[in-house]
Design a protein around this motif. Structure first.
Motif, PDB file in Angstrom:
ATOM      1  N   THR A   1     -46.537  52.609  25.488  1.00 37.67           N
ATOM      2  CA  THR A   1     -46.312  53.738  26.002  1.00 37.67           C
ATOM      3  C   THR A   1     -45.677  53.094  27.302  1.00 37.67           C
ATOM      4  OG1 THR A   1     -48.492  53.716  26.817  1.00 37.67           O
ATOM      5  CG2 THR A   1     -48.411  55.305  24.989  1.00 37.67           C
TER       6      THR A   1
ATOM      7  N   PRO B   1     -46.814  58.973  30.077  1.00 39.17           N
ATOM      8  CA  PRO B   1     -46.152  58.244  29.277  1.00 39.17           C
ATOM      9  C   PRO B   1     -45.036  58.826  28.351  1.00 39.17           C
ATOM     10  CG  PRO B   1     -48.550  58.518  28.819  1.00 39.17           C
ATOM     11  CD  PRO B   1     -48.475  59.523  29.606  1.00 39.17           C
TER      12      PRO B   1
ATOM     13  N   ARG C   1     -44.699  53.977  31.410  1.00 39.18           N
ATOM     14  CA  ARG C   1     -44.016  54.598  32.741  1.00 39.18           C
ATOM     15  C   ARG C   1     -42.915  53.873  33.806  1.00 39.18           C
ATOM     16  NH1 ARG C   1     -48.871  51.559  33.997  1.00 39.18           N
ATOM     17  NH2 ARG C   1     -47.569  50.770  36.374  1.00 39.18           N
TER      18      ARG C   1
ATOM     19  N   ARG D   1     -41.125  60.717  34.095  1.00 38.56           N
ATOM     20  CA  ARG D   1     -42.097  60.469  34.901  1.00 38.56           C
ATOM     21  C   ARG D   1     -43.330  61.347  35.099  1.00 38.56           C
ATOM     22  NH1 ARG D   1     -37.781  59.426  40.140  1.00 38.56           N
ATOM     23  NH2 ARG D   1     -36.977  58.069  39.220  1.00 38.56           N
TER      24      ARG D   1
END
Length: 215
Positions: free
Chosen positions: A47, A99, A49, A96
């Motif tokens: 995942t 995730p 960010r 954003r």
């Protein structure tokens, strides 16, 4: 003079049409956000960010359109994290909010050397390299034909013919309407095409250098 003008017009059309089609094909390739089926290394899933993003366009290395390059921090099993930059809008600032699941491959010798993408259909992924080969063939043809026409437009038929054939014997130069069809045969053809290819490559390199300086 008429032949020079015609060749300059042909060169402009060949460059404009050929490069536009190449840019369009490149844009279509980059619409695919998944991993290439040809990617090598250990398969990983994690995942991400989303960090800072930069926008490029309307014409860029990704073709026509506006695209995002975003810095991402990918959390992988281990646990470990990989920081990288994903291009051609694989992720965007709109991601954003949470995730993002990514699939990728990491080098077996350097675990931090990874490539990522979103899930995609393998069949569609196989078409991307095919489009890449088509666009490269088209680009090569465009640069060769456009460069050949431009060379005649800049140098004139006589000088261009001398450059290709090394020397011009009496009455050897063909009429203007037969200039591109009157090619030598055998070894002479190979030598002439080699010189023509070298001249076209050098001319395109000069054009690229000038364009890079101006843009």
């Amino acid at each position: 003079m008429r032949l020079r003008v015609q060749c300059f017009a042909f060169a402009a059309v060949v460059y404009a049409v050929g490069l536009a089609i190449c840019a369009a094909l490149l844009g279509v390739q980059n619409l695919y956000a998944g991993e290439s089926p040809l990617a090598s290394g250990a398969e990983v899933t994690g995942t991400a960010r989303i960090g800072e993003c930069a926008r490029s366009g309307p014409i860029s290395e990704y073709g026509f359109g506006y695209w995002w390059d975003c810095e991402v921090t990918v959390s992988l099993p281990g646990p470990r994290q990989v920081v990288t930059v994903l291009g051609h809008s694989i992720v965007t600032p709109e991601d954003r909010g949470g995730p993002v699941r990514l699939e990728g491959h990491c080098s077996r010798t350097d675990p931090d050397d990874c490539t990522f993408g979103r899930g995609g259909h393998p069949l569609v992924g196989m078409l991307v390299p095919v489009l890449g080969m088509v666009s490269m063939l088209l680009l090569g043809s465009t640069l060769f034909l456009g460069g050949a026409f431009l060379m005649v437009a800049l140098l004139g038929a006589d000088l261009a013919w001398r450059l290709i054939r090394r020397r011009l014997r009496p009455n050897e130069r063909p009429p203007d309407d037969q200039w591109f069809t009157a090619v030598p045969e055998g070894r002479g053809f190979r030598i002439s095409m080699g010189r023509l290819l070298l001249a076209v490559v050098l001319l395109n390199f000069v054009l690229y250098t000038l364009a890079a300086e101006l843009l």
